[in-house]
Design a protein around this motif. Structure first.
Motif, short mmCIF file in Angstrom:
data_model
loop_
_atom_site.label_atom_id
_atom_site.label_comp_id
_atom_site.label_asym_id
_atom_site.label_seq_id
_atom_site.Cartn_x
_atom_site.Cartn_y
_atom_site.Cartn_z
N ASP C 79 0.99 -1.33 -0.18
CA ASP C 79 0.04 -0.04 -0.01
C ASP C 79 0.93 1.22 -0.01
OD1 ASP C 79 0.90 -0.65 2.35
OD2 ASP C 79 -0.90 0.42 3.54
N CYS C 80 2.12 1.12 0.53
CA CYS C 80 3.02 2.48 0.39
C CYS C 80 3.78 2.50 -1.08
CB CYS C 80 3.93 2.15 1.37
SG CYS C 80 3.24 1.83 2.93
N HIS C 81 3.49 1.76 -1.99
CA HIS C 81 4.43 1.73 -3.00
C HIS C 81 4.11 2.65 -4.03
CE1 HIS C 81 5.76 -3.10 -2.80
NE2 HIS C 81 6.04 -2.33 -1.80
N LEU C 82 3.09 3.04 -4.20
CA LEU C 82 2.54 4.12 -5.11
C LEU C 82 3.14 5.51 -4.56
CD1 LEU C 82 0.97 5.37 -7.55
CD2 LEU C 82 -0.89 5.48 -5.92
N PRO C 83 2.75 5.90 -3.06
CA PRO C 83 3.37 7.27 -2.59
C PRO C 83 4.59 7.31 -2.78
CG PRO C 83 2.23 6.00 -0.94
CD PRO C 83 1.83 5.13 -2.36
N LEU C 89 10.68 9.02 -7.65
CA LEU C 89 10.70 9.38 -9.13
C LEU C 89 10.41 10.96 -9.57
CD1 LEU C 89 8.40 6.33 -10.42
CD2 LEU C 89 10.91 6.76 -10.96
N GLU C 90 9.30 11.57 -8.67
CA GLU C 90 9.32 13.06 -8.83
C GLU C 90 10.47 13.66 -8.47
OE1 GLU C 90 7.05 14.71 -10.20
OE2 GLU C 90 5.24 13.54 -10.12
N LEU C 114 5.15 7.26 -14.73
CA LEU C 114 5.72 8.08 -14.19
C LEU C 114 7.31 7.89 -14.25
CD1 LEU C 114 6.09 10.78 -12.66
CD2 LEU C 114 6.00 9.45 -10.65
N ALA C 115 7.79 6.67 -14.15
CA ALA C 115 9.06 6.56 -14.63
C ALA C 115 9.56 6.73 -15.74
CB ALA C 115 9.45 5.00 -14.04
N GLN C 116 8.77 6.39 -16.78
CA GLN C 116 8.93 6.46 -18.17
C GLN C 116 8.87 7.98 -18.55
OE1 GLN C 116 5.51 4.49 -19.64
NE2 GLN C 116 6.81 2.45 -20.23
N LYS C 121 15.05 4.80 -14.19
CA LYS C 121 14.93 3.54 -13.98
C LYS C 121 13.90 2.98 -12.95
CE LYS C 121 17.93 4.36 -17.22
NZ LYS C 121 17.30 4.76 -18.34
N LEU C 122 13.20 1.63 -13.15
CA LEU C 122 12.05 1.54 -12.48
C LEU C 122 12.42 -0.12 -12.60
CD1 LEU C 122 10.09 1.51 -10.39
CD2 LEU C 122 8.27 1.64 -12.45
N LYS C 123 12.91 -0.63 -11.38
CA LYS C 123 12.61 -2.15 -11.35
C LYS C 123 12.00 -2.91 -10.15
CE LYS C 123 16.23 -5.95 -11.00
NZ LYS C 123 15.60 -7.05 -12.04
N CYS C 124 11.34 -3.78 -10.72
CA CYS C 124 10.58 -4.46 -9.75
C CYS C 124 11.29 -5.44 -9.25
CB CYS C 124 9.12 -4.96 -10.45
SG CYS C 124 7.79 -5.59 -9.08
N GLY C 125 10.97 -5.74 -7.85
CA GLY C 125 11.77 -6.61 -7.08
C GLY C 125 11.75 -8.27 -7.32
N PHE C 126 11.76 -8.44 -8.55
CA PHE C 126 11.63 -9.95 -9.00
C PHE C 126 12.94 -10.64 -8.96
CE2 PHE C 126 8.13 -8.25 -12.07
CZ PHE C 126 7.14 -8.61 -11.16
#
Lengths: 336, 336, 336, 336
Positions: C79-83, C89-90, C114-116, C121-126
């Motif tokens: 739930d905190c990821h978006l903010p 990123l901002e 937003l990253a684009q 760079k935006l990496k998801c923790g896979f």
């Protein structure tokens, strides 16, 4: 002896892998306080002291005379064990000493006798007794689940690494022997723990791959107790895939331990019963977590000190393991 | 010798499990004709003769003199091997004889010498050489994939069954020894096949569970070649879960065989290479089908006869296996 | 962006298990500098800051605006990821965000867009893509060793622990879903990595043991690509013995990954080839060491930043994994 | 019906692998007498008749009207099941019919209804229920050792062989479906046996490797009972290494069956219990012997006839298995 609000205060000599493991194990104990570490490798020692937030002492002989230390843990190569252990004992410290207890039976006995004379606790670093699968094996054994023991079959080995012939392990003056005095100590000790003292010994040594003659990279030993139980032991520095296997057969069943975690694979304890007319059935326990034998080893030191008794895997066990290795060496020498 | 349109004509003496297996194996060969079987257990012999649609002969000594037979397969207990093999050889038959070749080295040599004198083929029933995983192991070995051999570690055992102490295997007059003369023959032969002749022998015997003294239910043997390779062998009649394991280590890698199918579990051949800095990698082949070693054994007999050469696993191998067992017996006797 | 002598400077929000793992991974990199950590659990955060010798910041929103930080690692609940990601990123930071990228597809897309827009760079923790056995699987796959892919079969699960129903994972407002949004993310992502985008989805959800309705403790999913490849996925919080199994079948062979180390057992990669007339043969690689996927994950972030490219397992992958989970949720809802 | 000194007299139609297995199974029963066999493959039929020492009949419709036969075993391809079973039932014979009971639910129901109307026993050849590990699983399950069931996960497959696309199995007119109607029958039946009737079905079909469209070589099915238990089933003709795996999870533990002997590897039954704070523990039983499910299957037919009750795995079970397969087919068709 134990003061400092009931805490045991500890000094560690030797800050390599085994010293670090034992230092980290102490963190789990509220009543253990690592006071200082010492090593002749200053950089390594400093790193450990920093990580453990304890003192760094340049000279081990100053460490062992400190009044604020109750227990000395010796994690140096075997040639240092006699002077370090004896200095610690002379100064009234209990001692936990990495295996082998010493380079030869005579040295090992000197240490053990001094501990007895001084009424101090001396534990040899047979941490394998504290591995969870071995403990489980012992529990099953003590419950009589496999009946009277017949034999042990055990293999322990690693593949070494390039340059192994230049390691201190390849120096007879330092180690007192080859792989039998290294990993061999553990399986000899375990065999003796389950079967009792051995009265007869035979075996072959081999220097097959590593350029370490006269030391052996493989030892094949057969040990026998007075009542006829046999331990068949193979230890190897040419076990290209790390292996620990310990099998104990009794009249009513068998117990196997495989793996030790980490590079030895998942640690398992397996119990099977003799049953002529039924499909093979086993109880299998996997200990997938990390190796906690170092904490358990310390727990035993602590209990021995507190309860004023000798610990399990004590100096006498250390003497016996070295003595048996030397009987194998002697048997092998005679054969030549 | 081989007439009858090129067919090899066969007589089998002994119609127990091993006799039946070898009879059934012959079915796979168009150029093999089972002429007759004989046994001192008439009911068992009759069943086999019926199933195989061949003649039943009451007396083995009449079987071995028949002119229409080229090969005699002897599947009786060891005490019969000398008279039967020799009678067959005297009458010009090639012989495939169940292991052990005889009850002791002297008998085994008599048979082998007679075969040599007569110029006849003599194969000892070391069917394990023909098991697919062992064949695979040999192939890898011959390709040099594990380099120069260092040692063999092998265990072979079963749990027996109630009454084992009354089996003919428990009678020294019949079997010439205990488990070492039984399943021990196979692993001694395999060890010798891979490492060459053994010049040094030590070992312990145990009569631990079965009431069969002076015979052993467990034998722990260490064998060494002139050039220092070691074979560590354990055979057991108290292996409560059937086990066949054969491990061969070389300077560059290792080969393992586990299982023999059936009650020994899936037969596997495993190859690993020495690689200090890489994760452990193995090639694993599973032979899940039925045991075809008996056909392969016959194929070798047939080829040897046709190609006028001694078969693999011949009389000399049979002599050596018994001789080594007896060296272990002697070493054990001296120890007492 | 990257200044400070070429070092990447990092802030971590969230100091639980995943935050700690990623902090420790940074230690392996000379050119990575952990500047500060922040968490709403002050004691936990302080311990990590001390161990890592970095700053502790009370407020994450002050952390993300620091000029001396290049990358923010978000390891908080979903739930905190978006903010947090958006604030980072901002403020011009690259982001590595624990999976799931967000609670639902809409949130995940906001972050990714937003990253684009910002060119960051935006990496998801896979991190599973970086597990050694998965990497090995990918290598074999890319070499064409199993040919054109047919299907994936994968199971991933744990048994939970008493009180799991009170964990934040059991709160739909926090996690956005049940086990499918938890461990399910990894196997959905891996399936998509090997087979490509899925165009068709079906599945069953179950709330079988844990009192967490409407969230699922078990999800059974079938996914299909436009070209007909199938992924069969089961994730479970009632897998009483931890399991990770990933099987990929192609026209010419198959690849399996079993275990992830630790409580999942030894990590293995297995390769087998289609061979109708031969015994089953496999190449088996065991990765017995500790889990190094966290370092490898960071290595990819670092390379992406340095090479000015999107990382593997980026925001788009994060969106897709969540989207597929939601398609399963929708399919399951319709069924009711 | 049962006369002939209490012996059950049997006729077998279809003399392929399944016919032979069932004929050989009868040998173990003193009170079973194989009267005659029949097949449209005369050479194959003659061999079986010779080996079994029974009559050979050219026409199956003459076999089913014989007065001296009590039970007809039908081991032909599925398109023959309806006429043969019905003719047998019309003539007052009990029937054991190889799975699938028929090509489609309608045919299967016709057979089952006729058996009911005639008061005759009808068993569908679900021999897997009689495999020892499955029996063990059922025993554990019935003892409540894993508590209330949650789900089943099962995979069953083979790799086929070149030319499989020309086998009768690839002909929808003969088999009624693909792999789901072949090995799928067993795992559907087992799932239903443990979990009860399924009320909801989804799944994907794939024709991935073999040129057999519109038949499937892979079927992925999800089945759900009214009370929410799920069965996840995958059956495959592209399982390059033969596999049988059947896993049943309950609230208190789990049961696994692996292998079926022979080319599927050693058959094992494994029991594990939910235990959050203990190391993973399992009870493992290996059934290393040969497959005796065919004898056990017959034992159940015999008991049902003698005890005048419907057998386990009867016609209704046969109908249900086919019906579920057809629901999957329908669901897959709708998806397209």
């Amino acid at each position: 002896m134990v003061k400092n609000g009931g805490k045991l205060r500890i000094g560690i000599i030797g800050t390599g892998l085994q010293g670090r493991r034992r230092a980290e194990a102490l963190r789990q104990f509220d009543d253990a306080q690592l006071i200082a570490v010492s090593s002749n490798l200053p950089a390594q020692a400093r790193r450990l002291a920093e990580d453990m937030k304890c003192e760094l002492m340049d000279d081990w002989d100053k460490l062992v005379i400190r009044q604020d230390i109750d227990v000395i843990i010796v994690c140096t190569p075997p040639d240092c064990h006699l002077p370090m252990c004896n200095a610690a004992l002379e100064n009234g410290k209990h001692v936990l000493c990495e295996k082998p207890l010493a380079r030869n039976p005579e040295e090992a006995e000197q240490i053990t006798k001094l501990a007895q004379k001084k009424g101090l606790k001396l534990k040899c670093g047979f941490n394998h007794r504290h591995h969870p699968a071995i403990k489980q094996a012992r529990e099953w054994f003590d419950q009589g689940l496999i009946g009277e023991p017949l034999f042990i079959r055990t293999e322990y080995g690693i593949g070494g690494r390039p340059g192994y012939e230049k390691d201190w392990r390849a120096n007879v003056e330092i180690g007192g022997g080859g792989q039998l005095m290294d990993q061999g100590m553990h399986v000899i000790d375990l065999s003796r723990w389950f079967l009792g003292d051995f009265t007869e010994v035979t075996g072959f040594l081999q220097t097959g791959y590593w350029d370490i003659a006269p030391l052996e990279d493989n030892a094949f030993c057969l040990l026998r107790t007075k009542t006829g139980q046999v331990a068949s032991i193979h230890v190897s520095w040419t076990q290209w895939k790390n292996l620990f296997r310990f099998e104990l057969y009794g009249k009513d069943g068998y117990i196997m331990v495989e793996g030790l975690g980490g590079s030895y694979g998942v640690e398992k304890a397996i119990l099977g019963k003799r049953a002529f007319f039924e499909p093979f059935k086993e109880e299998v326990i996997e200990f997938r977590g990390r190796d906690n034998s170092w904490e358990e080893e310390w727990r035993e030191v602590r209990s021995a000190v507190r309860e004023k008794r000798q610990p399990m895997g004590n100096g006498q066990g250390g003497v016996e393991a070295v003595r048996i290795a030397y009987l194998v060496y002697e048997a092998a020498r005679k054969r030549k």
